[in-house]
Structure formats: C-alpha cells, structure tokens
Design a protein around this motif. Structure first.
Motif, mmCIF file in Angstrom:
data_model
loop_
_atom_site.group_PDB
_atom_site.id
_atom_site.type_symbol
_atom_site.label_atom_id
_atom_site.label_comp_id
_atom_site.label_asym_id
_atom_site.label_seq_id
_atom_site.Cartn_x
_atom_site.Cartn_y
_atom_site.Cartn_z
ATOM 1 N N SER A 131 8.735 0.097 -4.652
ATOM 2 C CA SER A 131 8.341 -0.297 -3.304
ATOM 3 C C SER A 131 9.462 -1.097 -2.645
ATOM 4 N N GLN A 132 9.303 -1.381 -1.370
ATOM 5 C CA GLN A 132 10.378 -2.011 -0.603
ATOM 6 C C GLN A 132 9.884 -3.278 0.073
ATOM 7 N N ARG A 136 9.624 -5.347 8.822
ATOM 8 C CA ARG A 136 9.649 -4.220 9.755
ATOM 9 C C ARG A 136 8.961 -2.981 9.171
ATOM 10 N N THR A 137 7.911 -3.191 8.395
ATOM 11 C CA THR A 137 7.127 -2.087 7.851
ATOM 12 C C THR A 137 5.684 -2.218 8.321
ATOM 13 N N PHE A 159 6.026 -2.930 0.277
ATOM 14 C CA PHE A 159 5.476 -1.778 1.006
ATOM 15 C C PHE A 159 5.849 -0.493 0.296
ATOM 16 N N PRO A 161 5.496 3.608 1.187
ATOM 17 C CA PRO A 161 5.093 4.495 2.287
ATOM 18 C C PRO A 161 4.159 5.616 1.870
ATOM 19 N N PRO A 177 0.137 5.010 3.077
ATOM 20 C CA PRO A 177 0.983 3.812 2.996
ATOM 21 C C PRO A 177 0.175 2.666 2.396
#
Length: 350
Positions: A131-132, A136-137, A159, A161, A177
């Motif tokens: 995950s990231q 800005r998600t 996050f 997706p 998501p």
C-alpha cells in the motif's frame, strides 16, 4: 489453450508497462525496464521487469537482483495482491485484460512458491507493504469528509487502490479502494491489518464514504492485545475502539498518543506500555463499550494506572465532530481531562 497460465502470461506481457503501473505502482520506468523494490510492490530498485522483448529475453519477465527470484507478470499479480490460489490470480489477470471468466475446469494449477496464508500476520504485512501513503489519495479525502483534519503522525494508515474483497467463499472476488491500517504490538512490530473499503464515488451521509458492500470493514492477522497506533507511547495515552473515533478525538487532543483497538473486546484486552501512568478511555455509547470500559478500569487499577473515561455526547466522537462541530468537541473534551493535561495536549488545537 486460451486463458491457460501460459496464455494469460503472454497477454499480460503485451501490456507489461500497464501491468507494472497498476500492480507495481511504487516503482517507475527506467528505459526498457520497470524498477521497484520487489514483486510485493515495495519501494526500491532491486527488481526489474523487462517491458519490451529484446535479445536479453521476452517482455514481462522479471528478476530480483537482491534475492535472485524471477518470474513473469502472473507472479507479480500474485505477490502484489497477496494471493495464494492460482484461480484468484487468474481471475485478477482476466479482469485486468477484460477477458471473460471461464468455468473452473479451464483453470490450470501453476507451480509457484507458497504464499502467505490468508488472514495471517504475514499476509497483513504484505498487504501493508504494497500500500502507499495516504497523502492526496481517497483515504485522505475520506477522513477529511468525516471532519478529521489532524493528519499528522499517521504512518500507520495507508491506501490501496484495488484491495481484494470477497463477500463469502462462494462469491467472486471484487476490488475496491481501501484504507489499510497497521495493527502493531508494543514494539511496533506489525501483527495484523485492518481494511476499510471506500466508495470511489466519494462521501455521502448514508455511507459516510465507505464502499456499498455488506462488510466494508474487516481485520486480519493477530489482533488480540494489539492496536492501530497514533503517536509514541508515553506516560499518558488515550484508547478506544474505532480508527475514525480516535482520529476525531485527536483533532482536539493533537499531542496525545492514541490507540484504536478496533472492537470493544480487543479494547478491553490491550497491553499497557511500561511507561503508562494515565489512560484515557474513549468510551463508545453502547453496551459493548460500557463492558470494555469496566474491564479496562479494573485492569488499570491492578496495574497502578490512573483511568479517566471520556464520553461522547452522541454515539461516538466522530458523530460529535461531524454533527456538533470541533468547538463543541474541544469544549467537552477539555471538561473531561485532567487539568494538567489541557495545556500539555490541547495547546496545538487552540
């Protein structure tokens, strides 16, 4: 045979860069290769995927220079998504390629190294690694739409997706998501993960931003006595059930370390840091919350820790934040915490 493992791997190889952009988004293109940390989408440069056929070999083949592992893009899908059964890998490949899903008799078993058992701590670690950060998600938008704006020190949230969701054992796998939360022990070792699947269409007062599925929140791994943590352990800490509940309280107590235990049963069993001297119990207004509160009070008394209960005016602190506003939540919290903790933990929220 069409849709065999060989056929799927060849079709994926024709779209190698698109595959990498979806499943290895932590990396980037460098010339004729895609560079990333490993097949589980860890940031780094030790693994390279060939994007175009050349004298060195066909497109879609990859090698991890650190471990010596190698494979094709079906292996990338398996590792990056944390899948075990080849049927699930093939289903995901067909979805990516917009191919119809054939009957079970057309799936072929594929030789592969064992994956992490479904729901295990190792599977949770893989999910969190692939995950990231939430900046800005959709996760950041989800939290802000619920009134949560104190987003400092939330490395425990990430996050994904396209996180897998299966309604039951007999239903096809879906992707949504998701907000991924790391469940850790007192040594910050990841023992589990919590998934909140999100609605890509955004926030509504009915869904509150969660995906329109039967169980939009699920946990995996070893959860008992552990928690999702915000801030380092100290002499004072707040503990409650839900992630959104604790992040809401954190909006008015931004300097106080907090943990979310994910359920009333898990809250009653959380481990106390050796440094802890005062525990604020963020109570949910329901019978389960009352039971967890009573158990925690008994445990803190036995451990020589002061326990102070903080109660919401509505069902939980996120309801207070969204429906009553941050000023009302700040005033109510100020009235319930120890006088010496007001300046110490509320000053950033003034």
């Amino acid at each position: 045979m069409a849709n065999s493992s060989h056929d799927l791997a060849q079709r994926l190889a024709r779209q190698a860069e698109a595959v990498c952009r979806r499943y290895l988004f932590a990396g980037r293109r460098e010339g004729s290769y895609w560079r990333v940390g490993d097949a589980r989408n860890t940031p780094g440069r030790s693994m390279f995927v060939r994007l175009k056929e050349s004298v060195k070999g066909p497109a879609g083949k990859w090698t991890d220079g650190c471990t010596g592992e190698h494979g094709d893009l079906l292996d990338v899908i398996r590792e990056s998504c944390g899948l075990i059964e080849f049927k699930d890998v093939a289903d995901e490949a067909r979805s990516f390629l917009s191919l119809p899903h054939p009957g079970p008799e057309t799936d072929r078993t594929r030789s592969r190294k064992p994956g992490a058992p479904s729901g295990s701590p190792e599977a949770a670690r893989r999910l969190f690694a692939m995950s990231q950060p939430i900046e800005r998600t959709l996760v950041e938008a989800y939290l802000r739409n619920r009134g949560i704006t104190a987003l400092h020190g939330i490395g425990s949230l990430r996050f994904h997706p396209r996180c897998y969701y299966r309604p039951d054992d007999h239903s096809p796998t879906e992707t949504w998501p998701a907000m991924i939360a790391a469940v850790t022990d007192l040594s910050d070792r990841l023992t589990g993960a919590h998934r909140t699947w999100l609605d890509p269409n955004g926030f509504s007062e009915v869904s509150l931003g969660r995906a329109p599925i039967d169980t939009p929140r699920r946990a995996m791994g070893n959860l008992l006595r552990h928690a999702v943590r915000f801030g380092g352990a100290g002499e004072v800490m707040a503990a409650g059930e839900g992630i959104e509940t604790m992040l809401s309280l954190r909006c008015v107590l931004p300097a106080m370390p907090m943990v979310a235990a994910l359920s009333a049963a898990h809250l009653s069993a959380i481990l106390f840091p050796d440094t802890l001297r005062r525990l604020y119990i963020a109570r949910d207004d329901d019978p389960a919350g009352d039971g967890a509160m009573a158990t925690l009070i008994d445990r803190t008394q036995e451990a020589g820790i002061e326990a102070i209960v903080i109660s919401p005016r509505l069902g939980d602190f996120n309801e207070d934040l969204r429906l009553l506003g941050i000023d009302a939540l700040r005033a109510a919290s100020r009235a319930q915490i120890a006088a010496q903790d007001v300046a110490r933990f509320m000053e950033l929220a003034a």
